[in-house]
Motif scaffolding. Structure first.
Motif, short mmCIF file in Angstrom:
data_model
loop_
_atom_site.label_atom_id
_atom_site.label_comp_id
_atom_site.label_asym_id
_atom_site.label_seq_id
_atom_site.Cartn_x
_atom_site.Cartn_y
_atom_site.Cartn_z
N SER A 54 0.84 -1.20 0.00
CA SER A 54 0.00 0.00 0.00
C SER A 54 0.87 1.24 0.00
O SER A 54 0.60 2.21 -0.73
CB SER A 54 -0.90 0.02 1.23
N THR A 55 1.94 1.24 0.81
CA THR A 55 2.82 2.41 0.80
C THR A 55 3.49 2.55 -0.55
O THR A 55 3.69 3.65 -1.05
CB THR A 55 3.88 2.31 1.90
N LEU A 57 -4.94 9.78 13.64
CA LEU A 57 -5.67 8.59 13.18
C LEU A 57 -5.25 7.37 13.97
O LEU A 57 -6.08 6.57 14.43
CB LEU A 57 -5.40 8.38 11.69
N LEU A 58 -3.92 7.24 14.18
CA LEU A 58 -3.38 6.11 14.92
C LEU A 58 -3.93 6.08 16.34
O LEU A 58 -4.41 5.05 16.83
CB LEU A 58 -1.86 6.20 14.94
N ARG A 97 3.86 19.28 5.78
CA ARG A 97 4.43 18.08 6.37
C ARG A 97 3.97 17.92 7.81
O ARG A 97 3.64 16.81 8.24
CB ARG A 97 5.96 18.13 6.29
N ALA A 130 0.48 16.65 7.76
CA ALA A 130 0.37 15.25 7.38
C ALA A 130 0.73 14.34 8.54
O ALA A 130 0.00 13.41 8.88
CB ALA A 130 1.28 14.97 6.19
N VAL A 131 1.88 14.66 9.19
CA VAL A 131 2.33 13.82 10.30
C VAL A 131 1.31 13.83 11.43
O VAL A 131 0.96 12.78 11.99
CB VAL A 131 3.72 14.29 10.79
N SER A 132 0.79 15.03 11.75
CA SER A 132 -0.16 15.06 12.88
C SER A 132 -1.46 14.36 12.52
O SER A 132 -2.07 13.73 13.39
CB SER A 132 -0.41 16.50 13.33
N ALA A 133 -1.87 14.42 11.24
CA ALA A 133 -3.09 13.72 10.85
C ALA A 133 -2.92 12.23 11.02
O ALA A 133 -3.79 11.54 11.58
CB ALA A 133 -3.44 14.04 9.40
N VAL A 134 -1.76 11.70 10.58
CA VAL A 134 -1.51 10.26 10.72
C VAL A 134 -1.48 9.87 12.19
O VAL A 134 -2.07 8.87 12.62
CB VAL A 134 -0.19 9.89 10.01
N ALA A 135 -0.79 10.70 13.02
CA ALA A 135 -0.70 10.40 14.46
C ALA A 135 -2.08 10.38 15.09
O ALA A 135 -2.42 9.50 15.88
CB ALA A 135 0.19 11.44 15.14
#
Lengths: 370, 184
Positions: B26-27, B111-112, B101, B104-109
């Motif tokens: 996927s990545t 979500l996790l 950036r 993006a990083v905070s959105a992924v964090a």
């Protein structure tokens, strides 16, 4: 399957079946190349290869040595990784399909039932369709990675052809699934041993070809198109697109494409025999012979069963062999189609007929005739 | 198949192998520059999913996953990509701004954290249905169980779906014909 509960013998059986199938399938390739060359010569009133070995039998061996020792040249303009991967992708799906084809009845030995089938999936026919639909990737990838317009055109042609005929193939199979009310190939084979009509002393078995004659023609035609064999060998065309998708391939990589074609032919023949000619059900007369031998030699149960398995494998091989020969026979008898004729046949004739066949089958089953 | 401890009877090795494959490819779908490479990676993602389904004894779903997604839909994707010019990168590889950036990083964090929170507090998200593995085995396999439901209880939705697909086909043909300069 519970992997933890398997003992040593189970593991040996489990691993031996795929290895056996792969080895036998690999032997089909040189034999069929020889049959193809001698057969074409026979049909065209020539001699064919006759110098190496008796009847030219070792010609295939010589060809294989040539393929493997030739320089493996990779043109500079191809996309390395995908170029290398494509021939492998052509061969692997062909092998995988054979996993669900049963080639003999069950054998009970020492309280252990041995299925002569690498994997008895309860999705049987659907597995075959999904693996067949993957064969197209090898061809697409070869054409694209070759970075050559002839190769790309050849691969587009070929994949369009395969996608078109996959539909007919799937719809033709629906008829068989409806008739035998199962998607498992072992059940379909078992269903074909029932009696359709009793004509005096001769019992006509309920073979797929008797209950699905239209489906049989559609399926066989689709198999010819799927394997890119004449009269549907449109991916190649010396005067239009040279060698098509394997234009940039040489030596053993080209050999792999050829192997893929012959192995798909073998799988297609095995499928036709299994679905429409009773698979491993013994040929007429063999059941009687088996009974005579068992009685005459007073064989115990196990040896009688082993003999039965031997007869069944022989019947399956004979039926598959006949269809393999038909592939050669048709190739050297019928001229090739033009591309638009091929597409017209697929979409305007075979697809509607396949749909009608499903309706007719439904009607027959509703009336209780089959 | 849909008991709360859904992964308990799946061999964890198989699950981690296939799940790892799914994440890896996927990545690759996102980061590959060449659209065709992305498409081929996506095929492998579908394979990994099919592997997980098969490990859960859902052979029919696994077969359909490969037949429909890998065998049909992705082939069309690859077709379109090959017919369009393939040297246009799918991703603008210019370095993005600092704010993007960070976002993006905070959105992924986020979500996790959200996913961990949800799974920690609700171990049994899936309601238990009537189709336990024993019942499916009793009916005679996944294929039979699903087709019986499809042609009895769910016949109307099933037929409506096929009508919907037909509408889609007719609509696309109508649109394409108009663009090709039909006279009407």
């Amino acid at each position: 399957m519970n992997l933890a509960a398997m003992d040593m013998i189970d593991w040996v059986i489990f691993l031996a079946k795929p290895v056996l199938i792969c080895v036998i399938m690999l032997q089909v390739v040189p034999i069929m190349v020889w049959v193809e060359r001698r057969g074409s010569a026979l049909i065209q009133n020539r001699l064919g290869p006759n110098r190496i070995g008796p009847l030219g039998l070792l010609q295939s061996l010589a060809d294989a040595i040539k393929m493997m020792t030739k320089e493996d040249f990779i043109p500079g303009h191809v996309m390395g990784f995908y170029y290398q991967l494509a021939p492998v992708l052509c061969v692997v799906p062909a092998f995988m399909t054979f996993a669900v084809i049963p080639f003999a009845g069950n054998l009970v030995m020492d309280g252990r039932t041995i299925h002569f089938q690498a994997a008895d999936l309860n999705v049987g026919v659907l597995y075959i369709l999904s693996i067949t639909s993957l064969a197209v990737y090898g061809i697409i990838m070869a054409g694209w990675a070759s970075n050559n317009k002839y190769a790309l055109l050849g691969s587009l042609r070929s994949s369009a052809q395969m996608i078109s005929y996959e539909l007919t193939m799937g719809l033709a199979l629906v008829g068989i699934i409806m008739t035998f009310s199962s998607v498992q190939l072992a059940d379909i084979v078992a269903g074909q041993s029932q009696t359709l009509i009793q004509l005096g002393p001769i019992a006509i078995p309920k073979l797929g070809i008797f209950v699905q004659p239209i489906g049989f023609f559609l399926f066989t035609t689709a198999v010819f198109a799927e394997t890119n064999r004449l009269p549907f060998d449109l991916p190649e065309g010396e005067s239009e697109i040279v060698a098509g998708y394997h234009l940039e391939y040489s030596s053993m990589k080209f050999g792999l494409f050829m192997m893929g074609e012959y192995i798909s032919m073998a799988v297609g023949s095995a499928l036709i025999s299994t679905l429409y000619f009773g698979g491993f059900q013994m040929l007429p007369g063999m059941g009687w012979l088996h009974g005579q031998i068992v009685q005459a030699a007073a064989l115990p149960q196990l040896q009688a069963d082993l003999l039965r398995v031997g007869f069944e494998i022989a019947s399956f091989t004979a039926k598959t062999g006949f269809w393999l020969w038909t592939f050669v026979w048709v190739r050297w008898t019928i001229p090739r189609f033009r591309y638009d004729q091929l597409m017209d046949l697929g979409w305007k004739f075979m697809l509607p007929v396949a749909l009608l066949n499903i309706f007719a089958t439904g009607f027959f089953i509703y009336k209780g005739w089959i | 198949m849909n008991s709360p401890a859904v992964f308990a009877d799946v061999s964890p090795y198989f699950f981690f192998i296939f799940a790892g494959m799914a994440i890896l490819f996927s990545t690759m779908v996102v980061f590959k520059k060449n659209p065709a490479s992305s498409a081929f990676s996506l095929v492998l993602v579908f394979f990994a999913f099919a592997g997980i389904y098969a490990a859960m004894d859902a052979h029919l779903v696994a077969a359909l996953q490969i037949l429909v997604y890998a065998g049909a839909i992705m082939v069309l994707f690859v077709f379109v990509i090959m017919l369009l010019s393939s040297d246009v990168p799918s991703l603008d590889m210019k370095r993005s701004g600092l704010m993007t950036r960070i976002a993006a990083v905070s959105a992924v964090a986020l979500l996790l954290v959200g996913l961990i929170y949800v799974f920690k507090n609700n171990p049994s998200l899936l309601p238990k249905g009537p189709h336990s593995p024993e019942k499916i085995a009793q009916v005679g396999g996944n294929t039979r169980a699903i087709s019986q439901l499809m042609f009895s209880d769910y016949l109307l939705p099933f037929e409506l779906t096929s009508v919907l697909l037909l509408v889609g086909i007719v609509g696309s043909v109508a649109l394409a014909k108009r663009k090709m300069g039909g006279t009407k």
